[in-house]
Design an enzyme around this catalytic site. Structure first.
Site, short mmCIF file in Angstrom:
data_model
loop_
_atom_site.label_atom_id
_atom_site.label_comp_id
_atom_site.label_asym_id
_atom_site.label_seq_id
_atom_site.Cartn_x
_atom_site.Cartn_y
_atom_site.Cartn_z
N ASP A 8 0.81 -1.21 0.00
CA ASP A 8 0.00 0.00 0.00
C ASP A 8 0.85 1.28 0.00
O ASP A 8 1.64 1.51 0.92
CB ASP A 8 -0.90 0.04 1.24
CG ASP A 8 -1.73 -1.22 1.43
OD1 ASP A 8 -1.18 -2.32 1.29
OD2 ASP A 8 -2.92 -1.10 1.73
N GLU A 39 -4.39 2.14 -2.92
CA GLU A 39 -5.64 2.62 -2.32
C GLU A 39 -5.45 3.70 -1.26
O GLU A 39 -6.42 4.35 -0.89
CB GLU A 39 -6.43 1.44 -1.73
CG GLU A 39 -5.86 0.86 -0.46
CD GLU A 39 -6.95 0.59 0.56
OE1 GLU A 39 -8.15 0.63 0.20
OE2 GLU A 39 -6.60 0.34 1.72
N ASN A 40 -4.22 3.91 -0.79
CA ASN A 40 -3.96 4.97 0.20
C ASN A 40 -3.06 6.07 -0.35
O ASN A 40 -2.50 6.86 0.41
CB ASN A 40 -3.30 4.38 1.45
CG ASN A 40 -4.14 3.32 2.12
OD1 ASN A 40 -3.72 2.17 2.23
ND2 ASN A 40 -5.32 3.68 2.58
N ASN A 67 -10.42 -1.28 0.55
CA ASN A 67 -11.60 -0.71 1.19
C ASN A 67 -11.69 0.81 1.04
O ASN A 67 -12.75 1.39 1.24
CB ASN A 67 -11.64 -1.09 2.68
CG ASN A 67 -10.39 -0.69 3.43
OD1 ASN A 67 -9.29 -1.12 3.08
ND2 ASN A 67 -10.54 0.13 4.45
N HIS A 68 -10.59 1.45 0.65
CA HIS A 68 -10.61 2.91 0.41
C HIS A 68 -10.75 3.24 -1.08
O HIS A 68 -10.44 4.37 -1.49
CB HIS A 68 -9.34 3.56 0.97
CG HIS A 68 -9.28 3.58 2.46
ND1 HIS A 68 -10.13 4.33 3.24
CD2 HIS A 68 -8.45 2.91 3.32
CE1 HIS A 68 -9.84 4.14 4.52
NE2 HIS A 68 -8.83 3.28 4.60
N HIS A 153 -6.75 -8.19 -0.01
CA HIS A 153 -6.78 -7.04 0.89
C HIS A 153 -7.63 -7.41 2.10
O HIS A 153 -8.87 -7.41 2.04
CB HIS A 153 -7.38 -5.85 0.15
CG HIS A 153 -7.07 -4.52 0.76
ND1 HIS A 153 -5.84 -3.91 0.64
CD2 HIS A 153 -7.83 -3.68 1.50
CE1 HIS A 153 -5.86 -2.75 1.27
NE2 HIS A 153 -7.05 -2.59 1.81
N HIS A 178 -3.19 -4.36 3.31
CA HIS A 178 -4.14 -3.68 4.19
C HIS A 178 -3.57 -3.33 5.56
O HIS A 178 -3.89 -2.27 6.09
CB HIS A 178 -5.44 -4.48 4.38
CG HIS A 178 -6.43 -3.82 5.30
ND1 HIS A 178 -7.03 -2.61 5.00
CD2 HIS A 178 -6.93 -4.19 6.51
CE1 HIS A 178 -7.86 -2.29 5.98
NE2 HIS A 178 -7.81 -3.22 6.90
N HIS A 180 -0.44 -2.73 6.41
CA HIS A 180 0.68 -1.80 6.29
C HIS A 180 1.91 -2.23 7.08
O HIS A 180 2.81 -1.41 7.33
CB HIS A 180 0.28 -0.38 6.73
CG HIS A 180 -0.77 0.24 5.88
ND1 HIS A 180 -1.05 1.60 5.90
CD2 HIS A 180 -1.62 -0.28 4.95
CE1 HIS A 180 -2.01 1.87 5.04
NE2 HIS A 180 -2.37 0.74 4.45
#
Length: 274
Positions: A8, A39-40, A67-68, A153, A178, A180
């Site tokens: 991520d 996603e982040n 999820n983001h 994820h 997810h 991190h």
């Protein structure tokens, strides 16, 4: 096939490190396929289309989400025109975008990249096991594709491990994202699938999973909403996993973690001689 997966990407410092490092890594490791979880990337929450463009320009072949995925609303209208940005396969029917993509290399080899999301301690989505099984019934490792990478994820290591063992032998790599935090369990499973519970993140590890420490700590102490969390912006580390596969079977021949920069101990893979 030589494959690099980067965990991520968190915020500006994560993006800048990936963009600066990836061209050199592609050359040094003689990479055929690079997959990046983005996603982040946008201030810790979501992915802006312009940021995706920069990651592709630096050498990413596919960007996965999680999820983001929709935290940057402009990606909703963009993702249908950007097939190499994929969101979790088990999002509800009718969700924009796709949960997989087949990448054709210049030499004709093909690689399937899949993004799925866990359900334990996560959103109540459709069954990732069933949907991935259905997808793999149409894409057979060593027959219709030379490699297959699955970004799972998910929160729980138990769900990630169960998912990997379920797919063992049918994909080249199952890599968790997810949390991190890079894990030390990289290995090749008995059926030939490479696995690691979490690739970690590309961001500042002097943080709370990539976010500035003080606001994150305050939320745990006060149990009340506080200032919006934002990424830590110190020296970033690059975290991910390198996998080398057999083109005949699609199974992993070698697997090694990648850690560069920042405060983590360095680990740079050495590709096997073909």
């Amino acid at each position: 096939m030589r494959i690099l997966f980067l965990g991520d990407v968190v915020g500006r410092v994560g993006r800048e490190l990936v963009e600066a490092s990836l061209p050199g890594l592609r050359a040094r490791l003689r990479l055929d396929l690079v997959v990046v979880n983005g996603e982040n990337a946008s201030h810790g929450f979501g992915l802006a289309p312009a940021m995706a463009t920069c990651l592709f320009a630096a050498g990413a072949d596919v960007i996965t989400l999680g999820n983001h995925a929709w935290d940057r609303k402009e990606l909703i209208g963009h993702i249908s025109q950007a097939p190499r940005i994929i969101r979790p396969l088990n999002f509800p029917p009718g969700t924009p975008g796709l949960g997989h993509v087949v990448v054709s290399l210049a030499d004709g080899r093909r690689a399937l990249v899949v993004n799925a999301m866990g359900r334990l301690f996560m959103d109540p989505l459709d069954d990732p096991f069933r949907l991935t099984d259905e997808l793999l019934s149409r894409h057979r490792l060593g027959v219709t594709m030379q490699a297959a990478v699955v970004d799972f994820h998910a929160e729980a290591t138990s769900e990630k491990m169960a998912f990997a063992h379920h797919l063992d032998g049918r994909v080249s790599l199952v890599i968790g994202t997810h949390t991190h935090t890079p894990t030390a369990d990289h290995r090749i499973l008995s059926g030939g699938t490479a696995y690691m519970s979490d690739a970690g993140m590309c961001g500042d590890y002097d943080s709370v999973i990539g976010m500035a420490k003080a606001p994150a700590i305050a939320r745990f102490i006060r149990k009340m909403p506080g200032e919006r969390l934002g990424p830590a912006e110190g020296a970033a580390s690059l975290s991910g996993l390198f996998v080398q596969t057999d083109d005949r079977t699609g199974h992993a021949r070698a697997v090694a973690p990648l850690r560069m920069g920042g405060g983590l101990s360095e680990a740079v893979p050495e590709p096997m001689v073909d």
